[in-house]
Design a protein around this motif. Structure first.
Motif, PDB file in Angstrom:
ATOM      1  N   LEU A  44       0.846  -1.191   0.000  1.00 55.20           N
ATOM      2  CA  LEU A  44       0.000   0.000   0.000  1.00 55.20           C
ATOM      3  C   LEU A  44       0.884   1.245   0.000  1.00 55.20           C
ATOM      4  CD1 LEU A  44      -3.023   0.871   0.280  1.00 55.20           C
ATOM      5  CD2 LEU A  44      -2.605   1.033   2.713  1.00 55.20           C
ATOM      6  N   PRO A  45       0.679   2.158  -0.951  1.00 52.18           N
ATOM      7  CA  PRO A  45       1.521   3.363  -1.026  1.00 52.18           C
ATOM      8  C   PRO A  45       1.101   4.394   0.034  1.00 52.18           C
ATOM      9  CG  PRO A  45      -0.073   3.370  -2.800  1.00 52.18           C
ATOM     10  CD  PRO A  45      -0.249   2.080  -2.059  1.00 52.18           C
ATOM     11  N   VAL A  46       1.460   4.131   1.272  1.00 50.78           N
ATOM     12  CA  VAL A  46       1.016   4.956   2.393  1.00 50.78           C
ATOM     13  C   VAL A  46       1.588   6.366   2.309  1.00 50.78           C
ATOM     14  CG1 VAL A  46       1.024   5.163   4.902  1.00 50.78           C
ATOM     15  CG2 VAL A  46       0.732   2.933   3.849  1.00 50.78           C
ATOM     16  N   ARG A  47       2.856   6.485   1.983  1.00 49.54           N
ATOM     17  CA  ARG A  47       3.463   7.820   1.914  1.00 49.54           C
ATOM     18  C   ARG A  47       2.819   8.678   0.829  1.00 49.54           C
ATOM     19  NH1 ARG A  47       9.130   5.593   3.145  1.00 49.54           N
ATOM     20  NH2 ARG A  47       9.260   6.045   5.355  1.00 49.54           N
ATOM     21  N   GLU A  48       2.567   8.079  -0.314  1.00 49.50           N
ATOM     22  CA  GLU A  48       1.921   8.833  -1.390  1.00 49.50           C
ATOM     23  C   GLU A  48       0.499   9.212  -0.995  1.00 49.50           C
ATOM     24  OE1 GLU A  48       2.306   5.974  -4.429  1.00 49.50           O
ATOM     25  OE2 GLU A  48       4.474   6.138  -4.440  1.00 49.50           O
ATOM     26  N   ALA A  49      -0.201   8.304  -0.328  1.00 50.50           N
ATOM     27  CA  ALA A  49      -1.562   8.596   0.120  1.00 50.50           C
ATOM     28  C   ALA A  49      -1.558   9.718   1.151  1.00 50.50           C
ATOM     29  CB  ALA A  49      -2.208   7.340   0.693  1.00 50.50           C
ATOM     30  N   GLU A  50      -0.633   9.665   2.106  1.00 49.84           N
ATOM     31  CA  GLU A  50      -0.541  10.719   3.118  1.00 49.84           C
ATOM     32  C   GLU A  50      -0.187  12.063   2.494  1.00 49.84           C
ATOM     33  OE1 GLU A  50       2.223   9.330   6.030  1.00 49.84           O
ATOM     34  OE2 GLU A  50       0.743   8.058   7.014  1.00 49.84           O
ATOM     35  N   SER A  51       0.697  12.039   1.519  1.00 53.03           N
ATOM     36  CA  SER A  51       1.075  13.272   0.829  1.00 53.03           C
ATOM     37  C   SER A  51      -0.119  13.854   0.071  1.00 53.03           C
ATOM     38  CB  SER A  51       2.231  12.992  -0.127  1.00 53.03           C
ATOM     39  OG  SER A  51       2.508  14.113  -0.910  1.00 53.03           O
ATOM     40  N   ALA A  52      -0.866  12.996  -0.621  1.00 55.10           N
ATOM     41  CA  ALA A  52      -2.038  13.465  -1.367  1.00 55.10           C
ATOM     42  C   ALA A  52      -3.094  14.015  -0.411  1.00 55.10           C
ATOM     43  CB  ALA A  52      -2.621  12.326  -2.204  1.00 55.10           C
ATOM     44  N   LEU A  53      -3.299  13.352   0.722  1.00 55.98           N
ATOM     45  CA  LEU A  53      -4.276  13.838   1.698  1.00 55.98           C
ATOM     46  C   LEU A  53      -3.816  15.147   2.339  1.00 55.98           C
ATOM     47  CD1 LEU A  53      -5.405  10.536   3.433  1.00 55.98           C
ATOM     48  CD2 LEU A  53      -6.693  11.934   1.814  1.00 55.98           C
ATOM     49  N   ALA A  54      -2.513  15.285   2.572  1.00 49.19           N
ATOM     50  CA  ALA A  54      -1.991  16.531   3.147  1.00 49.19           C
ATOM     51  C   ALA A  54      -2.178  17.695   2.166  1.00 49.19           C
ATOM     52  CB  ALA A  54      -0.521  16.375   3.511  1.00 49.19           C
ATOM     53  N   ASP A  55      -1.927  17.460   0.884  1.00 49.93           N
ATOM     54  CA  ASP A  55      -2.143  18.501  -0.129  1.00 49.93           C
ATOM     55  C   ASP A  55      -3.613  18.898  -0.190  1.00 49.93           C
ATOM     56  OD1 ASP A  55       0.532  18.424  -0.744  1.00 49.93           O
ATOM     57  OD2 ASP A  55       0.280  17.188  -2.551  1.00 49.93           O
ATOM     58  N   LEU A  56      -4.481  17.908  -0.147  1.00 52.25           N
ATOM     59  CA  LEU A  56      -5.913  18.183  -0.185  1.00 52.25           C
ATOM     60  C   LEU A  56      -6.350  18.969   1.045  1.00 52.25           C
ATOM     61  CD1 LEU A  56      -8.577  15.936  -1.579  1.00 52.25           C
ATOM     62  CD2 LEU A  56      -8.959  16.815   0.680  1.00 52.25           C
ATOM     63  N   THR A  57      -5.823  18.623   2.195  1.00 54.74           N
ATOM     64  CA  THR A  57      -6.162  19.334   3.430  1.00 54.74           C
ATOM     65  C   THR A  57      -5.681  20.780   3.377  1.00 54.74           C
ATOM     66  OG1 THR A  57      -6.044  17.259   4.657  1.00 54.74           O
ATOM     67  CG2 THR A  57      -5.939  19.269   5.939  1.00 54.74           C
ATOM     68  N   ARG A  58      -4.489  21.007   2.824  1.00 52.17           N
ATOM     69  CA  ARG A  58      -3.991  22.380   2.676  1.00 52.17           C
ATOM     70  C   ARG A  58      -4.892  23.198   1.748  1.00 52.17           C
ATOM     71  NH1 ARG A  58       1.012  19.972   3.157  1.00 52.17           N
ATOM     72  NH2 ARG A  58       1.247  19.622   0.923  1.00 52.17           N
ATOM     73  N   THR A  59      -5.317  22.586   0.655  1.00 49.64           N
ATOM     74  CA  THR A  59      -6.210  23.287  -0.261  1.00 49.64           C
ATOM     75  C   THR A  59      -7.548  23.581   0.403  1.00 49.64           C
ATOM     76  OG1 THR A  59      -5.157  22.217  -2.153  1.00 49.64           O
ATOM     77  CG2 THR A  59      -7.323  23.183  -2.531  1.00 49.64           C
ATOM     78  N   LEU A  60      -8.061  22.633   1.168  1.00 55.93           N
ATOM     79  CA  LEU A  60      -9.310  22.858   1.891  1.00 55.93           C
ATOM     80  C   LEU A  60      -9.150  23.996   2.895  1.00 55.93           C
ATOM     81  CD1 LEU A  60     -12.234  22.056   2.543  1.00 55.93           C
ATOM     82  CD2 LEU A  60     -11.292  20.413   4.184  1.00 55.93           C
ATOM     83  N   ASP A  61      -8.032  24.016   3.619  1.00 58.31           N
ATOM     84  CA  ASP A  61      -7.784  25.103   4.569  1.00 58.31           C
ATOM     85  C   ASP A  61      -7.695  26.449   3.849  1.00 58.31           C
ATOM     86  OD1 ASP A  61      -7.762  23.361   6.709  1.00 58.31           O
ATOM     87  OD2 ASP A  61      -5.573  23.160   6.729  1.00 58.31           O
ATOM     88  N   GLU A  62      -7.016  26.464   2.697  1.00 61.32           N
ATOM     89  CA  GLU A  62      -6.899  27.702   1.921  1.00 61.32           C
ATOM     90  C   GLU A  62      -8.273  28.155   1.430  1.00 61.32           C
ATOM     91  OE1 GLU A  62      -4.726  29.269  -2.169  1.00 61.32           O
ATOM     92  OE2 GLU A  62      -4.132  27.366  -1.305  1.00 61.32           O
ATOM     93  N   ARG A  63      -9.073  27.205   0.993  1.00 63.11           N
ATOM     94  CA  ARG A  63     -10.425  27.511   0.518  1.00 63.11           C
ATOM     95  C   ARG A  63     -11.288  28.050   1.652  1.00 63.11           C
ATOM     96  NH1 ARG A  63     -15.347  25.060  -0.184  1.00 63.11           N
ATOM     97  NH2 ARG A  63     -16.332  25.382  -2.199  1.00 63.11           N
ATOM     98  N   LEU A  64     -11.198  27.423   2.829  1.00 63.98           N
ATOM     99  CA  LEU A  64     -11.980  27.878   3.977  1.00 63.98           C
ATOM    100  C   LEU A  64     -11.537  29.252   4.449  1.00 63.98           C
ATOM    101  CD1 LEU A  64     -12.265  24.575   6.036  1.00 63.98           C
ATOM    102  CD2 LEU A  64     -14.052  25.710   4.709  1.00 63.98           C
ATOM    103  N   SER A  65     -10.232  29.500   4.462  1.00 67.62           N
ATOM    104  CA  SER A  65      -9.765  30.829   4.886  1.00 67.62           C
ATOM    105  C   SER A  65     -10.169  31.887   3.860  1.00 67.62           C
ATOM    106  CB  SER A  65      -8.269  30.827   5.115  1.00 67.62           C
ATOM    107  OG  SER A  65      -7.572  30.662   3.912  1.00 67.62           O
ATOM    108  N   TYR A  66     -10.182  31.514   2.575  1.00 73.52           N
ATOM    109  CA  TYR A  66     -10.626  32.445   1.545  1.00 73.52           C
ATOM    110  C   TYR A  66     -12.105  32.800   1.733  1.00 73.52           C
ATOM    111  CZ  TYR A  66     -11.629  34.413  -3.012  1.00 73.52           C
ATOM    112  OH  TYR A  66     -12.033  35.252  -4.020  1.00 73.52           O
ATOM    113  N   LEU A  67     -12.920  31.774   1.982  1.00 72.43           N
ATOM    114  CA  LEU A  67     -14.351  32.019   2.172  1.00 72.43           C
ATOM    115  C   LEU A  67     -14.645  32.762   3.468  1.00 72.43           C
ATOM    116  CD1 LEU A  67     -15.976  28.714   0.882  1.00 72.43           C
ATOM    117  CD2 LEU A  67     -16.202  30.995  -0.099  1.00 72.43           C
TER     118      LEU A  67
END
Length: 169
Positions: free
Chosen positions: A143-166
């Motif tokens: 299971l590519p855990v590191r890649e999955a964690e990296s993808a989830l971290a990027d998504l979380t950062r984008t969500l945080d940026e989107r929430l702070s923008y809104l």
């Protein structure tokens, strides 16, 4: 005459610009959350299949499976929990308390910025779900855990940026 009359039934007032903004926000987040929830479900199914087909049955002499055989299953469960947590966070993300003011400020370049953030959020959700696309019981140990964690971290950062923008509107 019926302006806003169906809002309690629908949960969103689709008759105003602010209501459509809220509906679009819900659609964006629910799409991304659904991708992650399906990915978490796929991991969970692989863990169950792994436990059923690869782990030896318990015996009196050895009631617990060897730790090295159980490790991929534990890693899979933790990865599943991370995907589920991010999906829940996407679903439960707050929206600005006054959508009418938010809509007024979003006209023009603000809407383009939000659209760009939404597109990035969708791409990252698709990437995070695609990382574990072919997971199965035999491949659970790879299971590519590191890649999955990296993808989830990027998504979380984008969500945080989107929430702070809104919320800054």
């Amino acid at each position: 005459m019926t302006h806003g009359a169906f809002e309690p039934l629908l949960g969103v007032d689709r008759y105003t610009d602010a209501g459509r903004l809220r509906a679009d926000d819900l659609a964006v987040r629910s799409y991304a959350a659904e991708l992650l929830a399906r990915a978490a479900q796929r991991i969970g199914e692989a863990v169950v299949d792994y436990q059923r087909s690869i782990l030896p049955p318990s015996t009196r002499e050895q009631p617990f499976p060897p730790a090295e055989l159980k490790l991929p299953m534990d890693v899979g469960r933790r990865c599943q929990q991370r995907y589920t947590a991010v999906a829940d966070r996407l679903r439960n993300a707050p929206f600005p308390p006054d959508p009418k003011k938010a809509w007024k400020r979003l006209r023009g370049p603000g809407a383009a910025q939000l659209l760009e953030l939404d597109q990035v959020l969708h791409r990252q959700a698709e990437l995070a779900a695609g990382v574990i696309e072919g997971v199965s019981a035999p491949s659970l140990s790879e299971l590519p855990v590191r890649e999955a964690e990296s993808a989830l971290a990027d998504l979380t950062r984008t969500l945080d940026e989107r929430l702070s923008y809104l919320s800054g509107l």
